[in-house]
Design an enzyme around this catalytic site. Structure first.
Site, PDB file in Angstrom:
ATOM      1  N   VAL A 112       0.865  -1.182   0.000  1.00  0.00           N
ATOM      2  CA  VAL A 112       0.000   0.000   0.000  1.00  0.00           C
ATOM      3  C   VAL A 112       0.892   1.220   0.000  1.00  0.00           C
ATOM      4  O   VAL A 112       1.861   1.282   0.749  1.00  0.00           O
ATOM      5  CB  VAL A 112      -0.902   0.004   1.263  1.00  0.00           C
ATOM      6  CG1 VAL A 112      -1.615   1.335   1.413  1.00  0.00           C
ATOM      7  CG2 VAL A 112      -1.900  -1.134   1.207  1.00  0.00           C
TER       8      VAL A 112
ATOM      9  N   GLY B 107       6.694   7.109   0.758  1.00  0.00           N
ATOM     10  CA  GLY B 107       8.136   6.888   0.696  1.00  0.00           C
ATOM     11  C   GLY B 107       8.676   6.099   1.874  1.00  0.00           C
ATOM     12  O   GLY B 107       9.875   5.885   1.981  1.00  0.00           O
ATOM     13  N   ARG B 108       7.774   5.666   2.755  1.00  0.00           N
ATOM     14  CA  ARG B 108       8.140   4.800   3.880  1.00  0.00           C
ATOM     15  C   ARG B 108       8.964   5.480   4.960  1.00  0.00           C
ATOM     16  O   ARG B 108       9.447   4.826   5.867  1.00  0.00           O
ATOM     17  CB  ARG B 108       8.867   3.523   3.400  1.00  0.00           C
ATOM     18  CG  ARG B 108       8.160   2.811   2.275  1.00  0.00           C
ATOM     19  CD  ARG B 108       7.244   1.714   2.770  1.00  0.00           C
ATOM     20  NE  ARG B 108       6.083   1.634   1.883  1.00  0.00           N
ATOM     21  CZ  ARG B 108       5.127   0.716   1.977  1.00  0.00           C
ATOM     22  NH1 ARG B 108       5.165  -0.206   2.885  1.00  0.00           N
ATOM     23  NH2 ARG B 108       4.099   0.732   1.175  1.00  0.00           N
ATOM     24  N   LEU B 109       9.190   6.778   4.871  1.00  0.00           N
ATOM     25  CA  LEU B 109       9.846   7.459   5.989  1.00  0.00           C
ATOM     26  C   LEU B 109       8.740   7.916   6.943  1.00  0.00           C
ATOM     27  O   LEU B 109       8.327   9.071   6.962  1.00  0.00           O
ATOM     28  CB  LEU B 109      10.708   8.632   5.511  1.00  0.00           C
ATOM     29  CG  LEU B 109      12.135   8.263   5.114  1.00  0.00           C
ATOM     30  CD1 LEU B 109      12.959   9.503   4.787  1.00  0.00           C
ATOM     31  CD2 LEU B 109      12.846   7.463   6.215  1.00  0.00           C
TER      32      LEU B 109
END
Ligand SMILES: Cc1cc2nc3c(=O)[nH]c(=O)nc-3n(C[C@H](O)[C@H](O)[C@H](O)COP(=O)(O)O)c2cc1C
Length: 234
Positions: free
Chosen positions: A19, A212-214
């Site tokens: 996701v 961006g998963r940060l």
């Protein structure tokens, strides 16, 4: 359910599941980055707000949390996790109800430390609550018990939670027996082996997924009267 094709859940499909938390369907476009100011009023109002928002968007069981306890019965301590419902929330902690003689009850009697994790993937949020548990007072349990439907009360009496049972039929037989036993009782009492726990956090972590998963992680640490707030790397 029985017709499910096992190949449909192959490891390659699982690996491909992903996701994007930047998707506005997951996180409202107007949502800003979680930061230290969100817990300026304490951890409890923010957790309450997140549960409420999960309910508002139609998440099933928005107050469900995975409760981890420690089992000390083997050669080394082992974590054990299962879902329970948070049935009370205050600046003191989170409350859940269960059978005191269940596996989790026995584990908490031997080691009162626990961790509870809420996760709402639809909102790209999770919260971890960690600390020591204690049993709530009989009065607090009684107040919650009063709101439980008759069927749930009978179920609590009928189940020796976490013990083996020979069959579904045996479980149904015990329920029928319990129902008959309380047939003339309007107000079924609280079983002596059933009640609430308060998990008093020394640590509460709020997590917000981000493109961006940060991701954003804000942890509140409580040590007596001292509270500190810190951002953690994702
Ligand atoms: C959504 C959901 C909510 C649950 N809520 C509770 C609960 O509030 N209390 C409880 O004792 N078990 C609850 N259960 C069942 C527990 O997950 C677990 O199976 C049971 O408490 C026995 O756990 P134990 O053998 O580790 O003690 C719930 C399960 C699910 C899936």
């Amino acid at each position: 359910m029985r017709d499910l094709d096992p190949a449909a859940t192959s490891a390659s499909d699982l690996a491909a599941m992903r996701v994007d938390y930047g998707d506005p369907l997951v996180i409202p476009a107007e949502e800003t980055d979680l930061d230290e100011t969100w817990v300026a009023g304490g951890w409890e109002p923010l957790l309450r707000g997140w549960i409420e928002q999960a309910r508002a968007v139609g998440v099933a069981e928005p107050n469900a949390m995975v409760l981890a306890t420690v089992s000390l019965t083997g050669p080394a301590p082992r974590p054990v996790a299962r879902t329970v419902l948070c049935k009370g929330l205050s600046p003191e902690g989170v409350t859940f109800y269960t059978n005191y003689d269940s596996a989790k009850g026995t584990q908490l009697a031997a080691d009162p430390y626990a961790a509870a994790s809420f996760v709402w993937p639809a909102l790209a949020r999770q919260v971890h609550v960690r600390g020591v548990t204690e049993r709530v007072s009989a009065e607090v349990t009684a107040a919650y018990w009063a709101a439980r439907p008759r069927e749930s009360r009978l179920g609590a009496w009928a189940s020796r939670q976490s013990r083996p049972v020979a069959s579904r039929a045996e479980l149904d037989r015990v329920l029928a027996e319990t129902t008959a036993r309380f047939a003339d009782v309007d107000d079924i009492p609280v079983p002596p082996f059933w009640g609430g726990y308060l998990l008093r956090p020394d640590e509460v972590e709020f997590w917000q997924g981000r493109r961006g998963r940060l991701h954003n992680r804000i942890v509140v640490r409580i040590d007596g009267q001292t509270t500190t707030v810190e951002r953690l790397q994702p």
